[in-house]
Design a protein around this motif. Structure first.
Motif, short mmCIF file in Angstrom:
data_model
loop_
_atom_site.label_atom_id
_atom_site.label_comp_id
_atom_site.label_asym_id
_atom_site.label_seq_id
_atom_site.Cartn_x
_atom_site.Cartn_y
_atom_site.Cartn_z
N ILE A 1 3.18 13.55 5.42
CA ILE A 1 2.73 14.68 4.60
C ILE A 1 1.72 14.20 3.56
N GLU A 2 2.02 13.07 2.94
CA GLU A 2 1.14 12.55 1.89
C GLU A 2 -0.18 12.05 2.48
N ALA A 3 -0.11 11.31 3.59
CA ALA A 3 -1.32 10.75 4.19
C ALA A 3 -2.26 11.85 4.70
N GLU A 4 -1.68 12.93 5.22
CA GLU A 4 -2.50 13.99 5.81
C GLU A 4 -3.30 14.77 4.78
N THR A 5 -3.05 14.56 3.51
CA THR A 5 -3.90 15.18 2.49
C THR A 5 -5.27 14.52 2.45
N SER B 1 0.83 -1.21 0.00
CA SER B 1 0.00 0.00 0.00
C SER B 1 0.86 1.25 0.00
N THR B 2 0.27 2.34 -0.45
CA THR B 2 0.91 3.65 -0.36
C THR B 2 0.39 4.37 0.88
N ALA B 3 1.05 5.46 1.25
CA ALA B 3 0.60 6.25 2.40
C ALA B 3 -0.80 6.80 2.17
N LYS B 4 -1.08 7.22 0.94
CA LYS B 4 -2.40 7.75 0.63
C LYS B 4 -3.46 6.67 0.75
N GLU B 5 -3.13 5.47 0.31
CA GLU B 5 -4.09 4.37 0.39
C GLU B 5 -4.38 4.00 1.85
N ALA B 6 -3.35 4.00 2.69
CA ALA B 6 -3.55 3.74 4.11
C ALA B 6 -4.47 4.79 4.72
N ALA B 7 -4.26 6.04 4.35
CA ALA B 7 -5.09 7.13 4.85
C ALA B 7 -6.53 6.99 4.37
#
Length: 301
Positions: free
Chosen positions: A281-285, A247-253
């Motif tokens: 930084i990426e996930a917090e978007t 997974s990517t950070a965005k996908e986890a978020a």
């Protein structure tokens, strides 16, 4: 509830980073989750008591999640352990460990119990009077489970002022905490809600190790207190994440947002990146309540 990260990096151990392993302390129980190389060294560095670990949960049989297990089992024996040790993991883990113990003639002087998992549906694998643990079926290159640790709802809390005002004898306190109404000597019935407060809210922790993005897990982790979700890559490597079933950070978020969890912890980072801050930084978007796991870091909830 306290979580100590022993290791949270992907693939191989390095000088300053360790593969996946963590300890969850919940309701005075100490659970070891995954056991990558270096786990026992990290246990010592973080001053965690070996003797309190009686249950080990292994998500899958990729080396960076269990190659430290045989060493830990052997060290327990050298330390004179007599307490039973329970290991929960995919079918095959017993064969792997037994073979190593057999060929090295290093049988343990304590009982070793394997609870091998095969189901592709969520199931309860551990339960006592305070805590329950369920599997979270994940989608990776080999059979993989995450684990959901849930506190059981506790007793109601006595309102001491109320029980004193009604002159209720202490022998009835346990019944009151169990939710029962009380009948006074004059025949009046005092409803339980006038004598108690609600229980302390139960906490929960969901550990989701290696997995590709999958919304199938959302109903299992909905509203958990804390979600640890692997984030091996940034979105720039989305194609690689898909290929390797990570997974990517965005996908986890995105999973955290859809599951309405209170807190997200990222981990299992690829070491190709200069800073793990990039993952936050990426996930917090997408999801605001983001924490970064790192080796030796502890979180209390």
């Amino acid at each position: 509830m306290k979580l100590t990260i022993l290791g949270c990096y992907a693939a191989t151990p390095r000088t300053l980073t360790n593969p996946t392993s963590q300890v969850l302390e919940i309701k005075n129980r100490l659970f070891l989750i995954d056991c990558g190389e270096g786990t026992q060294v990290q246990l010592r560095k973080n001053k965690l008591k070996f003797s309190k670990i009686n249950h080990i949960f292994i998500s899958h049989l990729h080396g960076d999640h269990f190659f430290g297990l045989i060493g830990l089992i052997s060290t327990f024996a050298l330390l004179g352990r007599t307490t039973d040790l329970h290991i929960y993991g995919p079918k095959g883990i017993k064969e792997i460990i037994d073979l190593q113990l057999k060929l090295s003639n290093s049988w343990t002087n304590y009982q070793l119990f394997f609870h091998e998992l095969e189901s592709k549906k969520s199931e309860i694998v551990y339960e006592d009077d305070k805590v329950m643990v369920k599997t979270i079926p994940l989608k990776h290159r080999v059979y993989t489970n995450g684990f959901l640790f849930q506190e059981k709802t506790g007793e109601r809390r006595l309102d001491l002022n109320a029980v004193h005002d009604f002159e209720i004898n202490t022998c009835y306190y346990q019944n009151i905490k169990n939710g029962r109404d009380i009948t006074l000597e004059d025949g009046r019935i005092i409803p339980n809600h006038k004598l108690t407060f609600d229980p302390i809210p139960a906490l929960s922790y969901a550990f989701c190790s290696d997995t590709k993005y999958s919304e199938d897990i959302i109903h299992l982790i909905e509203n958990v207190t804390v979600l640890y979700h692997e984030s091996t890559f940034l979105q720039s490597e989305e194609t690689l994440a898909l290929k390797t079933m990570h997974s990517t950070a965005k996908e986890a978020a995105r999973i955290a947002l859809k599951a309405n969890v209170k807190q997200l912890i990222l981990g299992h980072y690829s070491t190709r990146y200069d800073s793990i801050d990039l993952f936050k930084i990426e996930a917090e978007t997408i999801f605001k309540e983001v924490l970064l796991a790192d080796d030796g870091k502890s979180f209390e909830f």
